[in-house]
Write an enzyme that holds these catalytic residues in place. Sequence first.
Site, PDB file in Angstrom:
ATOM      1  N   CYS A  97     -21.639  33.978 -34.885  1.00 49.80           N
ATOM      2  CA  CYS A  97     -22.094  32.356 -34.891  1.00 49.80           C
ATOM      3  C   CYS A  97     -23.564  32.257 -34.341  1.00 49.80           C
ATOM      4  CB  CYS A  97     -20.995  31.481 -33.995  1.00 49.80           C
ATOM      5  SG  CYS A  97     -21.493  29.789 -33.739  1.00 49.80           S
ATOM      6  N   CYS A 190     -14.790  29.120 -30.061  1.00 48.34           N
ATOM      7  CA  CYS A 190     -15.274  27.806 -29.977  1.00 48.34           C
ATOM      8  C   CYS A 190     -14.611  26.764 -31.158  1.00 48.34           C
ATOM      9  CB  CYS A 190     -16.834  27.550 -30.267  1.00 48.34           C
ATOM     10  SG  CYS A 190     -17.303  28.591 -31.767  1.00 48.34           S
TER      11      CYS A 190
END
Length: 345
Positions: A97, A190
């Site tokens: 990410c 997340c």
Amino acid sequence: MKVFVGLSGGVDSSVTAALLKEQGHEVVGVYMKNWATDLPGFECPWREDYMDAKRVAVHLGIDFKMYDFQKEYKQKVVDYMIDEYKAGRTPNPDIMCNQEVKFKLFLSTALEDGADMIATGHYARIDDGKLFKAKNKDKDQTYFLYRVTKDALRKSLMPIGDFNTKQEVRDLAEKFGLPTAKKKDSQGICFVGKVGIREFLEQYVSPKPGRILDQNDKEIGQHDGAIFYTIGQRSGLGVGGGLPYYVVGKDMDKNEVYVSTDLDDKRLWLNDFEISGLHWIGDEPDLSKEYTVCHRYRAQHTKAKLSKSKHGLKITLKDPARAITAGQSMVIYDGDQVLGGGIIT
RNA sequence: UGGGGAGUCGCCAAGUGGUAAGGCACCAGUUUUUGGUACUGGCAUUCGGGGGUUCGAAUCCCUCCUCCCCAG
């Protein structure tokens, strides 16, 4: 300077924005909408985070916008993660990410949008395109950032890296009156939030029963998919009897999971292994020197020797480390500086 | 159906007259921006069933049931 701050809806990024504003920068808060899909039984918390981010922006009196990266995030992070698991490895989606979304897509989008720099709430320090551990060694997040490029670092700010404790950050949040001051730290992947990795994978993979074998090659039970297991894992085997079992290996072709009750099992403690997919922020490491390496977030850094290997580097640790797992990252440090690293094969 | 042994939480297992240890598993929570680890807490009013003895039994007696081993 015009700085676009990635506001996640958490304390750290909120304080980041507040600090930069205080320093006189023209700050724009940006919420990255990376994932908004609900999973059965669990509601994706993105809307709540989005609202918190927006509240912070309003409170600080800064511009606020949302970038929708769902499509790219799915491709670059989620698909990568699922493919890795299918291949029998244990990936680290948050590293991906940072590499692909926050410090590539977000950066380029922000720059096109008029930003001079971007900023995030990471616990790390940047100096002249180099990455260093945060002052707060306990929260240091450089492990997740080793695949970021030097050019991206030159355009990025991480003011949180200069604080010694989380409490200082929380105190500042309090002082600034930020609505997120008391918000609990997030954890877990997340985008998955409270959902476990297993529940998430089950959306994409159907169960496939296989054997669980102990250190004597004896079948002690069944699992419903080797994909769900990772080295070093303890619970989840549903097997009782004597001592706890730890996963020490698996074979995706045979769909078998290997476990052991021996905490000293050799398969659980490696000091020799290879990494590939190397990435260096600056110069490559000097193979004649000794560096410290880290194989897991918040793990103790150990001394290691590096040498060339077929597909990357061979790492020889001074002390064996537990649960060295294919797909996980090995980060190489020179003192406090992050040189880069690679992925365990 | 002769001899011997055993039946205590899903699993392993203490406890042989004084009112059910512990471990694994499981569940919850804490720690943690990956998987994972670690830590804390919860988890048998009940000891294969049924009788009996006793102030009191998982522990003694009777009986039935089940399992294992050796003989057949």
